[in-house]
Scaffold this motif. Structure first.
Motif, PDB file in Angstrom:
ATOM      1  N   ALA A  80      23.585 -49.665  98.207  1.00 19.03           N
ATOM      2  CA  ALA A  80      22.701 -50.655  98.963  1.00 19.03           C
ATOM      3  C   ALA A  80      23.705 -51.174 100.434  1.00 19.03           C
ATOM      4  O   ALA A  80      24.845 -51.796 100.476  1.00 19.03           O
ATOM      5  CB  ALA A  80      22.563 -51.563  98.330  1.00 19.03           C
ATOM      6  N   PRO A  81      22.930 -51.800 101.417  1.00 22.98           N
ATOM      7  CA  PRO A  81      22.664 -51.926 102.471  1.00 22.98           C
ATOM      8  C   PRO A  81      23.709 -53.565 102.282  1.00 22.98           C
ATOM      9  O   PRO A  81      22.914 -54.476 101.884  1.00 22.98           O
ATOM     10  CB  PRO A  81      22.441 -51.761 103.673  1.00 22.98           C
ATOM     11  N   ASP A 111      20.959 -57.769 103.464  1.00 28.06           N
ATOM     12  CA  ASP A 111      19.751 -56.881 104.483  1.00 28.06           C
ATOM     13  C   ASP A 111      19.203 -55.153 104.094  1.00 28.06           C
ATOM     14  O   ASP A 111      18.840 -54.412 104.451  1.00 28.06           O
ATOM     15  CB  ASP A 111      20.233 -56.955 105.850  1.00 28.06           C
ATOM     16  N   THR A 112      19.545 -55.719 102.278  1.00 22.59           N
ATOM     17  CA  THR A 112      19.362 -55.071 101.847  1.00 22.59           C
ATOM     18  C   THR A 112      18.049 -54.385 102.119  1.00 22.59           C
ATOM     19  O   THR A 112      18.079 -52.721 101.994  1.00 22.59           O
ATOM     20  CB  THR A 112      19.546 -55.426  99.874  1.00 22.59           C
ATOM     21  N   ARG A 113      16.949 -54.909 102.014  1.00 26.34           N
ATOM     22  CA  ARG A 113      15.913 -54.329 102.363  1.00 26.34           C
ATOM     23  C   ARG A 113      14.820 -54.512 103.380  1.00 26.34           C
ATOM     24  O   ARG A 113      13.959 -54.295 103.657  1.00 26.34           O
ATOM     25  CB  ARG A 113      15.421 -54.594 100.907  1.00 26.34           C
ATOM     26  N   SER A 142      17.415 -48.582  99.219  1.00 22.97           N
ATOM     27  CA  SER A 142      17.566 -49.358  97.780  1.00 22.97           C
ATOM     28  C   SER A 142      16.685 -49.525  97.410  1.00 22.97           C
ATOM     29  O   SER A 142      17.536 -49.975  95.784  1.00 22.97           O
ATOM     30  CB  SER A 142      17.645 -50.729  98.804  1.00 22.97           C
ATOM     31  N   GLY A 174      21.066 -59.245  97.909  1.00 13.05           N
ATOM     32  CA  GLY A 174      19.683 -58.364  98.746  1.00 13.05           C
ATOM     33  C   GLY A 174      18.287 -59.148  97.877  1.00 13.05           C
ATOM     34  O   GLY A 174      17.146 -57.645  98.376  1.00 13.05           O
ATOM     35  N   TRP A 175      18.192 -60.130  97.678  1.00 14.87           N
ATOM     36  CA  TRP A 175      16.537 -59.922  97.640  1.00 14.87           C
ATOM     37  C   TRP A 175      15.870 -61.112  98.405  1.00 14.87           C
ATOM     38  O   TRP A 175      14.514 -61.334  98.338  1.00 14.87           O
ATOM     39  CB  TRP A 175      17.009 -61.261  96.214  1.00 14.87           C
ATOM     40  N   LEU A 189      15.249 -49.898 103.019  1.00 13.65           N
ATOM     41  CA  LEU A 189      14.485 -50.003 101.311  1.00 13.65           C
ATOM     42  C   LEU A 189      14.207 -48.950 101.221  1.00 13.65           C
ATOM     43  O   LEU A 189      14.086 -48.475  99.882  1.00 13.65           O
ATOM     44  CB  LEU A 189      12.888 -50.807 102.055  1.00 13.65           C
ATOM     45  N   GLN A 222      14.805 -57.224 105.081  1.00  9.49           N
ATOM     46  CA  GLN A 222      14.265 -58.289 105.196  1.00  9.49           C
ATOM     47  C   GLN A 222      15.580 -59.459 105.444  1.00  9.49           C
ATOM     48  O   GLN A 222      14.737 -60.407 106.677  1.00  9.49           O
ATOM     49  CB  GLN A 222      13.793 -58.455 104.584  1.00  9.49           C
TER      50      GLN A 222
END
Lengths: 318, 318
Positions: A259-260, A221-223, B308, A192-193, B305, A225
């Motif tokens: 985390a998503p 789509d952890t963050r 996470s 998720g980066w 976010l 973005q």
């Protein structure tokens, strides 16, 4: 936007991604229900199971039962993943229902390789040579290279473009040396980066080196973005994406519980639709399936679109 | 990406957007706590209250107490919104703590104008003429035009580019005719219809007609497209954005309760950072403030976010 594809191909990975990380237990019947609902959305490729050790991934202890139980729909390709010969044998036993195409899995991060694949980079390369040979001997084509941790690593930080290029080159060489013909190289954002800028940097770099190879993006789509990163990919002409209904998923070895997960298929389909790009997927049906996924896992899933619904109800006169 | 700005200016609208739609009740003290936390993140513009009828928007019945109570930080501009002279008088009473710049509000959709502004388009134009005159007479500058429903309307469907152009032209003409100098025109996605394609279409159209005007985007993340839409805006050189910490907000008159709100400030800041673009905002502090916002409203907010966390913890050696 001259590179814009007319159509993007989506591999729906919700079942495989989702059930490996959900606390569960989720019944085999519910897994099958989700797979059969997904095949009615117009999704053409669905990754439905993981043939891995039940000790490592308890959520997939029932992979054989799930694959035996779902109802194949004409025109849909059902895939699974595996990392060794034992997995291959289990997959081959479902020939007819499952597409037997296999993938070389490498990591761009040594630390993630050690944690997720349980081997350092050199060890994983050696294992993949044996893996490809075993598949060729068994008549199972190896058609993809997957580079995990292409966008960054929770255990070692940023991952350089060079590390990704090296992993891609390694995967292609292993295939080449052993008679496998790779059709797609997937750059996977396992932890998720991703961001649109990172997609651009990486896609430009791999394309410059391998202008004729087809690259796919597997984004999380952890963050927040993920859809923006997919948008940048589409803009650059990438036409193959992995995604997961409702945003199911996430890697159990990412060191970041809660985390998503993957980008949500329905949000990717809406993005494409608004760009005038075909996916073959019925958006309303995918949103309904996202709601089913939420009922099955028993807690809210990350997709905003599953909560808001599509614009269809509001498009009164047009 | 030749148009890429070096810096984007973010108006943090979390307090104003959030507390107008949260079921609450949320204490005046908690609202003040959030505002003071936001001013410590590096945010330079914070929209902190709405001077509207407490009958229409009960969440802002305590606007005067909130504005009286927060601790102004040097270098931060605090703004509020209002739609009539009564609102203006309340704002002017806080001169010194509040920036008194006002905005002409119009809608690109007649149906939304009737519901949200309680007048048809013609009636709203007439009201805005009076509004500008009253502000000029009181020495309060009118510096923005806001076009609501620029991306679509839950009551009338898609909104044409022409309708947006007409509303922008109307707003600029009202200002011009009455001696106000508009510095920014905001295209507002009041009901969460935005997509990167729609941003491109609209920004191209308004720029072609008003090449020297500064345009801002106010985007909602109702369907998972908000950060992608913001990305497209930045790519096109837009350098002014509204957003809300944690993704607070949403319009109480959008006819869609429960839909996710504004794009989350912390996700916009991360997007910009990854593009090498300055925002002046400390990402870690904004994520902490998003968590505070979640504690204050007492339920999960949409930002991925905030759940996470940033990448900072994982950037070990770089």
């Amino acid at each position: 936007m001259t590179d814009l594809p007319n159509r993007i191909d989506i591999v729906e990975e919700g079942p495989r991604e989702g059930f490996q990380i959900e606390a569960g237990p989720i019944s085999t019947a519910a897994k099958i229900e989700l797979i059969d609902a997904l095949s009615s959305t117009g999704a053409q490729k669905i990754q439905i199971a993981s043939f891995v050790s039940p000790k490592a991934v308890p959520g997939w202890a029932d992979a054989d039962e799930v694959v035996s139980g779902f109802s194949p729909r004409h025109g849909v390709e059902y895939t699974a993943i595996w990392f060794n010969e034992r997995g291959m044998d289990r997959a081959v036993a479902h020939k007819g229902k499952l597409s037997n195409s296999a993938a070389i899995s490498l990591s761009a991060s040594e630390a993630f390789s050690e944690r997720n694949l349980r081997r350092d980079l050199q060890g994983q390369r050696a294992a993949m040579v044996e893996y490809v040979r075993a598949h060729m001997a068994a008549g199972v084509p190896v058609e993809r290279v997957i580079v995990m941790a292409s966008f960054g690593c929770n255990f070692s930080g940023r991952v350089s473009t060079d590390a990704v290029l090296t992993a891609v080159a390694d995967g292609l060489a292993i295939a080449d040396d052993n008679g496998a013909r790779i059709q797609t190289v997937t750059l996977a954002d396992s932890m998720g980066w991703c961001s649109p800028s990172a997609v651009r940097r990486l896609v430009d770099a791999v394309r410059e080196r391998w202008p004729d190879m087809s690259f796919a993006l597997h984004l999380h789509d952890t963050r927040g973005q993920g859809i923006a990163a997919a948008y940048e990919g589409i803009r650059l002409g990438i036409s193959k994406f992995d995604s997961a209904v409702a945003g199911l998923g996430g890697c159990p070895f990412a060191g970041q519980p809660g985390a998503p997960g993957n980008i949500a298929t329905e949000e990717l389909v809406l993005l494409a639709q608004e760009m005038g790009i075909e996916t073959g997927i019925n958006l309303e049906a995918m949103i309904e399936t996202a709601r089913l996924a939420e009922r099955i896992v028993g807690h809210p899933l990350p997709s905003a679109l599953l909560r808001s619904g599509s614009l269809k109800a509001f498009l009164k006169d047009n």
